[in-house]
Design an enzyme around this catalytic site. Structure first.
Site, PDB file in Angstrom:
ATOM      1  N   GLY A 144       0.812  -1.216   0.000  1.00 26.19           N
ATOM      2  CA  GLY A 144       0.000   0.000   0.000  1.00 26.19           C
ATOM      3  C   GLY A 144       0.839   1.256   0.000  1.00 26.19           C
ATOM      4  CB  THR A 157      -1.219   4.401  -4.918  1.00 27.12           C
ATOM      5  OG1 THR A 157      -0.101   3.972  -5.696  1.00 27.12           O
ATOM      6  CG2 THR A 157      -2.004   5.449  -5.690  1.00 27.12           C
ATOM      7  N   PRO A 213      -5.475   8.185  -2.549  1.00 28.25           N
ATOM      8  CG  PRO A 213      -7.573   8.141  -1.501  1.00 28.25           C
ATOM      9  CD  PRO A 213      -6.120   7.829  -1.271  1.00 28.25           C
ATOM     10  NE  ARG A 238       8.593   1.906 -11.182  1.00 29.62           N
ATOM     11  CZ  ARG A 238       8.966   3.016 -10.570  1.00 29.62           C
ATOM     12  NH1 ARG A 238      10.241   3.347 -10.501  1.00 29.62           N
ATOM     13  NH2 ARG A 238       8.067   3.820 -10.053  1.00 29.62           N
ATOM     14  CD  GLU A 289       4.807  -1.739  -9.743  1.00 30.48           C
ATOM     15  OE1 GLU A 289       5.840  -1.161  -9.361  1.00 30.48           O
ATOM     16  OE2 GLU A 289       4.197  -2.557  -9.066  1.00 30.48           O
TER      17      GLU A 289
HETATM   18  C1  LIG Z   1      -4.980  -1.865 -11.619  1.00 30.31           C
HETATM   19  C2  LIG Z   1      -4.034  -1.066 -10.773  1.00 30.31           C
HETATM   20  C3  LIG Z   1      -3.326  -1.689  -9.754  1.00 30.31           C
HETATM   21  C4  LIG Z   1      -2.482  -0.937  -8.929  1.00 30.31           C
HETATM   22  N1  LIG Z   1      -1.821  -1.570  -7.882  1.00 30.31           N
HETATM   23  C5  LIG Z   1      -1.145  -0.808  -6.970  1.00 30.31           C
HETATM   24  C6  LIG Z   1      -0.591  -1.420  -5.790  1.00 30.31           C
HETATM   25  O1  LIG Z   1      -0.649  -2.640  -5.613  1.00 30.31           O
HETATM   26  N2  LIG Z   1      -0.015  -0.614  -4.865  1.00 30.31           N
HETATM   27  C7  LIG Z   1       0.074   0.742  -5.026  1.00 30.31           C
HETATM   28  O2  LIG Z   1       0.597   1.398  -4.126  1.00 30.31           O
HETATM   29  N3  LIG Z   1      -0.415   1.335  -6.138  1.00 30.31           N
HETATM   30  C8  LIG Z   1      -1.032   0.599  -7.107  1.00 30.31           C
HETATM   31  N4  LIG Z   1      -1.556   1.200  -8.234  1.00 30.31           N
HETATM   32  C9  LIG Z   1      -1.499   2.651  -8.360  1.00 30.31           C
HETATM   33  C10 LIG Z   1      -0.556   3.152  -9.425  1.00 30.31           C
HETATM   34  O3  LIG Z   1       0.772   2.937  -9.061  1.00 30.31           O
HETATM   35  C11 LIG Z   1      -0.888   4.624  -9.682  1.00 30.31           C
HETATM   36  O4  LIG Z   1      -2.138   4.646 -10.353  1.00 30.31           O
HETATM   37  C12 LIG Z   1       0.169   5.347 -10.494  1.00 30.31           C
HETATM   38  O5  LIG Z   1       1.315   5.562  -9.714  1.00 30.31           O
HETATM   39  C13 LIG Z   1      -0.319   6.678 -11.058  1.00 30.31           C
HETATM   40  O6  LIG Z   1      -0.916   7.432 -10.070  1.00 30.31           O
HETATM   41  P1  LIG Z   1      -2.353   8.111 -10.334  1.00 30.31           P
HETATM   42  O7  LIG Z   1      -3.263   7.082 -10.891  1.00 30.31           O
HETATM   43  O8  LIG Z   1      -2.755   8.799  -9.080  1.00 30.31           O
HETATM   44  O9  LIG Z   1      -2.120   9.147 -11.469  1.00 30.31           O
HETATM   45  P2  LIG Z   1      -1.585  10.672 -11.330  1.00 30.31           P
HETATM   46  O10 LIG Z   1      -0.315  10.698 -10.563  1.00 30.31           O
HETATM   47  O11 LIG Z   1      -2.694  11.544 -10.868  1.00 30.31           O
HETATM   48  O12 LIG Z   1      -1.257  11.017 -12.850  1.00 30.31           O
HETATM   49  C14 LIG Z   1      -2.266  11.313 -13.799  1.00 30.31           C
HETATM   50  C15 LIG Z   1      -1.572  11.679 -15.125  1.00 30.31           C
HETATM   51  O13 LIG Z   1      -0.714  12.825 -14.913  1.00 30.31           O
HETATM   52  C16 LIG Z   1       0.606  12.504 -15.328  1.00 30.31           C
HETATM   53  N5  LIG Z   1       1.554  13.179 -14.454  1.00 30.31           N
HETATM   54  C17 LIG Z   1       1.587  13.222 -13.089  1.00 30.31           C
HETATM   55  N6  LIG Z   1       2.632  13.943 -12.666  1.00 30.31           N
HETATM   56  C18 LIG Z   1       3.308  14.350 -13.776  1.00 30.31           C
HETATM   57  C19 LIG Z   1       4.495  15.102 -14.012  1.00 30.31           C
HETATM   58  N7  LIG Z   1       5.234  15.599 -13.008  1.00 30.31           N
HETATM   59  N8  LIG Z   1       4.860  15.326 -15.286  1.00 30.31           N
HETATM   60  C20 LIG Z   1       4.157  14.814 -16.322  1.00 30.31           C
HETATM   61  N9  LIG Z   1       3.036  14.094 -16.173  1.00 30.31           N
HETATM   62  C21 LIG Z   1       2.618  13.864 -14.918  1.00 30.31           C
HETATM   63  C22 LIG Z   1       0.712  10.990 -15.197  1.00 30.31           C
HETATM   64  O14 LIG Z   1       1.754  10.456 -15.993  1.00 30.31           O
HETATM   65  C23 LIG Z   1      -0.673  10.565 -15.646  1.00 30.31           C
HETATM   66  O15 LIG Z   1      -0.714  10.536 -17.048  1.00 30.31           O
HETATM   67  C24 LIG Z   1      -2.347   0.457  -9.136  1.00 30.31           C
HETATM   68  C25 LIG Z   1      -3.034   1.073 -10.188  1.00 30.31           C
HETATM   69  C26 LIG Z   1      -3.852   0.324 -11.018  1.00 30.31           C
HETATM   70  C27 LIG Z   1      -4.584   0.988 -12.140  1.00 30.31           C
END
Ligand SMILES: Cc1cc2nc3c(=O)[nH]c(=O)nc-3n(C[C@H](O)[C@H](O)[C@H](O)COP(=O)(O)OP(=O)(O)OC[C@H]3O[C@@H](n4cnc5c(N)ncnc54)[C@H](O)[C@@H]3O)c2cc1C
Length: 389
Positions: A135, A137, A139, A248, A368
């Protein structure tokens, strides 16, 4: 349909040892016999096939690179990569299960856990008797996990955790969660066991992607855990980031599995589908697509074997892992899209694996570290200038 024969245009098999090839063949057979026959139904139902956990454990697929002293297989990193490749040829959700268990739960226990934590958890996780989740990530903090709000406060005999995690693979089925929280403003790792008062892990529903994988929230409402549940081997954001680098690495290999599944499906279809009195494989534009797919698979294979050799030599840099994850997942998604095109209307049916892989890869390109974040990691490595904020 005949058995999958592998894809090897450049003789990349010659770069593998007999033992590595044996591991690949064993997992390939497992995927053909146990995963592929059930996966479309599981994907449709949105369920993870728990029946695969015990057989995967029997094959030594959990924590596969960790030592035998903890009940693990002690494979090298190339063999481990091939495991990930073959599992993902079945489904990204199955590979995700094994990735999380191995790289995000067993690895931090091994690298940062106390001897007692390792002895308690690693053998059970290796045998698949316990399931783990990771855990990080939240919201409001995905790409920027350092901003996390989940916090730990020290008490006389332990810690109280409060906060919320989101998108956590295996969350609802996990016996133990590795939860990252700030203790006095510094990120630390904690073990939270299922059933601990104030801790719940509701499953997230409505996914179009990774449907055969459990994804959950972790809710921590004043969760009391003993002192012995903190990972004592370090602190700071670099700890979870090092775990992500392990995961990764596996994803870079896994993406090749999805590429192969889509390419194989598209090639077979193109050879047998007749339009205008000829197989569609005879049209130049189909051949161009197939050529492009095979070229990217070949490049990814060569890139990834070298990545594994660097990892086994202990010289791998996390930026190299970023480049491989970014490249391989991006091209896997492109290949899935092209394969879907070759299949025409049939491409949208779950009689073929292509659309499932394509939808799954939409998660893989985000989790990831998103494609963009890996671009910035490599960009910083090239220029020395961080461009995140
Ligand atoms: C099916 C699934 C399983 C997962 N499993 C896990 C898990 O087991 N444990 C865990 O901890 N997490 C998990 N995750 C979470 C995952 O790691 C995150 O979704 C990911 O890190 C992206 O975060 P976010 O979705 O909040 O997107 P955001 O960070 O909000 O990003 C949204 C968009 O903005 C872009 N962006 C953000 N910052 C920048 C920047 N500085 N410059 C340019 N572009 C930017 C991103 O590239 C993306 O396109 C999972 C996600 C999914 C979908």
């Amino acid at each position: 349909m005949g058995r999958f024969q592998g894809v090897d245009y450049f003789g990349a098999d010659g770069l593998l040892s007999e033992e590595e090839k044996l591991v690949r063949e064993t997992v390939r057979e497992f995927v053909d016999e146990r995963v592929i026959p059930i996966i479309e139904e599981q994907n449709r139902a949105g369920t993870f096939p728990m029946s695969l956990v015990a057989p995967m454990a029997e094959l030594g697929l959990f924590g596969a690179t960790l030592p035998a002293a903890y009940g693990c297989a002690g494979m090298n990193n190339v063999a481990y990569g091939l495991v990930m490749q073959e599992l993902e040829r079945g489904d990204s959700g199955i590979r995700s299960f094994a990735s999380v268990q191995s790289a995000l739960v067993m690895y931090p226990l091994f690298a940062y856990g106390s001897e007692e934590q390792k002895n308690t958890w690693l053998p059970k996780l290796a045998r698949g008797e316990s399931i783990g989740c990771f855990g990080l990530t939240e919201p409001d903090f995905g790409s920027n996990p350092g901003g996390m709000l989940t916090k730990a406060e020290a008490t006389a005999d332990g810690y109280v955790l409060s906060g919320a995690k989101m998108w956590i693979t295996n969350g609802s089925i996990a016996d133990v969660a590795v939860v990252w929280a700030k203790l006095d403003g510094v990120v630390n790792g904690f073990l939270v066991e299922k059933g601990t008062r104030g801790f719940s892990a509701p499953e997230m529903k409505g996914k179009h992607s990774l449907r055969a994988s459990v994804t959950s929230e972790l809710i921590l409402e004043d969760v009391h855990i003993p002192k012995a549940n903190r990972l004592p081997g370090g602190e700071g954001l670099r700890l979870p980031l090092a775990c992500l680098s392990q995961a990764r690495y596996g994803i870079a290999w896994g993406a090749i599995g999805s590429m192969m599944a889509c390419y194989d499906s598209a090639l077979r279809y193109a050879m047998s589908r007749i339009q205008f009195g000829r197989p569609i494989a005879s049209f130049q534009m189909t051949q161009e697509k197939l050529t492009g797919m095979l070229t990217e698979i070949t490049k990814a294979q060569l890139l990834t074997v070298q990545l594994g050799r660097l990892k086994d030599a202990g010289t791998l840099r996390y930026q190299q892992v970023s480049m491989a994850k970014r490249n391989n997942v991006f091209h896997a998604l492109e290949i899935a899209r092209q394969a879907r095109g070759i299949l025409g209307a049939n491409g949208i049916l779950d009689e073929y694996p292509v659309m499932r892989h394509m939808a799954n890869l939409e998660s893989v390109i985000t989790y990831e570290g998103t494609h963009e974040m890996h671009t910035l990691i490599v960009g910083e490595d090239i220029t020395g200038i961080p461009a995140y904020a």
